[in-house]
Design an enzyme around this catalytic site. Sequence first.
Site, PDB file in Angstrom:
ATOM      1  N   ASP A 171      -0.257  -6.325   1.291  1.00 58.63           N
ATOM      2  CA  ASP A 171      -0.565  -6.031  -0.109  1.00 58.63           C
ATOM      3  C   ASP A 171      -1.229  -7.267  -0.708  1.00 58.63           C
ATOM      4  OD1 ASP A 171      -0.751  -4.897  -2.580  1.00 58.63           O
ATOM      5  OD2 ASP A 171       1.394  -4.500  -2.817  1.00 58.63           O
ATOM      6  N   ASP A 209      -6.391  -2.421  -1.687  1.00 57.77           N
ATOM      7  CA  ASP A 209      -5.699  -3.689  -1.468  1.00 57.77           C
ATOM      8  C   ASP A 209      -4.394  -3.561  -0.702  1.00 57.77           C
ATOM      9  OD1 ASP A 209      -4.429  -2.293  -3.477  1.00 57.77           O
ATOM     10  OD2 ASP A 209      -3.926  -4.055  -4.654  1.00 57.77           O
ATOM     11  N   GLU A 210      -4.185  -2.444  -0.032  1.00 58.53           N
ATOM     12  CA  GLU A 210      -2.880  -2.203   0.572  1.00 58.53           C
ATOM     13  C   GLU A 210      -3.048  -1.361   1.829  1.00 58.53           C
ATOM     14  OE1 GLU A 210       1.419  -0.318  -0.885  1.00 58.53           O
ATOM     15  OE2 GLU A 210      -0.367  -0.141  -2.147  1.00 58.53           O
TER      16      GLU A 210
END
Length: 441
Positions: free
Chosen positions: A11, A105-106
């Site tokens: 993350d 983003d993960e």
Amino acid sequence: MRSTPTILHLDMDAFFAAVEQASKPSLRGKPVVVGGLGPRGVVATASYEARVHGVHSAMAMAHARRLCPNAAYLVPRFGLYRKVSDTVMGLLGELSPLVEPLSLDEAFVDLDAGGVEEPPLLVAQRLRADIKAATGLTASVGLAASKLLAKIASERAKPDGVVLVEPGTERALLDPLPVRTLWGVGPATAEHLRRAGITTVAEVAHAGESELVRLLGKAHGASLYAMAAGLDDRPVVADREMKSVSVEDTFDVDLTDRARVRTEVARLADRCVQRLRGAGRSGRTVVIKVRRYDFSTLTRSETLRAPTDDPAVVRETAARLIEAVDTTGGVRLLGVGVAGLADFTQEDLFAQTAQEAEKAEQLLPAGEAAPEPVPEPVVARRWTPGQDVRHSEFGAGWVQGSGVGRVTVRFEEPGSVPGRVRTFAVEDPELSPAEPLPLVS
């Protein structure tokens, strides 16, 4: 359940805001808030410096400004965020063929599938160093034997850390956590459990499966009990195609007030757009879901002319759809979703309009000329905070603000020292919009 902590959850830390701080040297270490800046704008991401003031994602921008009036408030630059995300996902792909992106983003990574022989903790540390070198950004990583525990571990690692959950230590991690930590536990479910005296994961596990089934229903109760026991055998799925994005809430008491229904639909629309933007997508079809007092469920949808990730558009479309639904008997559940997903948003509409005009001209009867275009009214140039610009004399910079016919620009680049600020007329011919510069040269 596997016996080694080889599921990795990555993350990126405050991703959108971190990208802005990396590309704008004068903002490093200062509060930054990214999102819609209009009167109904919503926070997409806040830097850690802004979070200490209480600002968080999905908050109304007007509220954020009251909490942190000195922050830099910027419009999102999704094109740049996607480029940085592609770099990060490429590094994950070097570890394993099984990478499951959840948003820009993960992502989850199955290290077993990549045949990685190094200890997982060493892999995570090297990955974070590689991301830092390639993007200048920090990331947090969780390692565990399941997706549930890896994601919880990455949350505990924030910011800029690694947490490894050794098999056999799951209970020590899970027991003290609030029930909202578990997937599928939203505000309504958490409140339902609270009324039954259940507020922590340990209390969920102690209640037993049969009690949870009685409280929440067979599927939800059984799933929640398994998670509270640390049992999660879901595999990492590569290249999962996202077909739609949606959010919904179940209410403990049926909603009968029409104004409250409208308010909840607007709130759900904003949450849906946050999730949509987090995935780096846009969509053409807005859908609402309504479950009424008698458990009858219906959906209504409207397809737009072009894909959008504009919260105002989704909110207004959902509002039109709910107006056509009879809710006088009461509403148990409301949901808002966006389908027909695409990888582009309003920034591509000019190109799309040109293509449509070209197609229309091709359909004209032979020998018939296209009608003369109606001249567009002259509109003053509009500059938005955070926008990339270039000046013929001063070079690359970004807009700090504009108004009363003037625009203020700070001239700096990623990796430079904080730059100087200059003000120009909004129509200055030497100032023009520009593409974002890479974070790392």
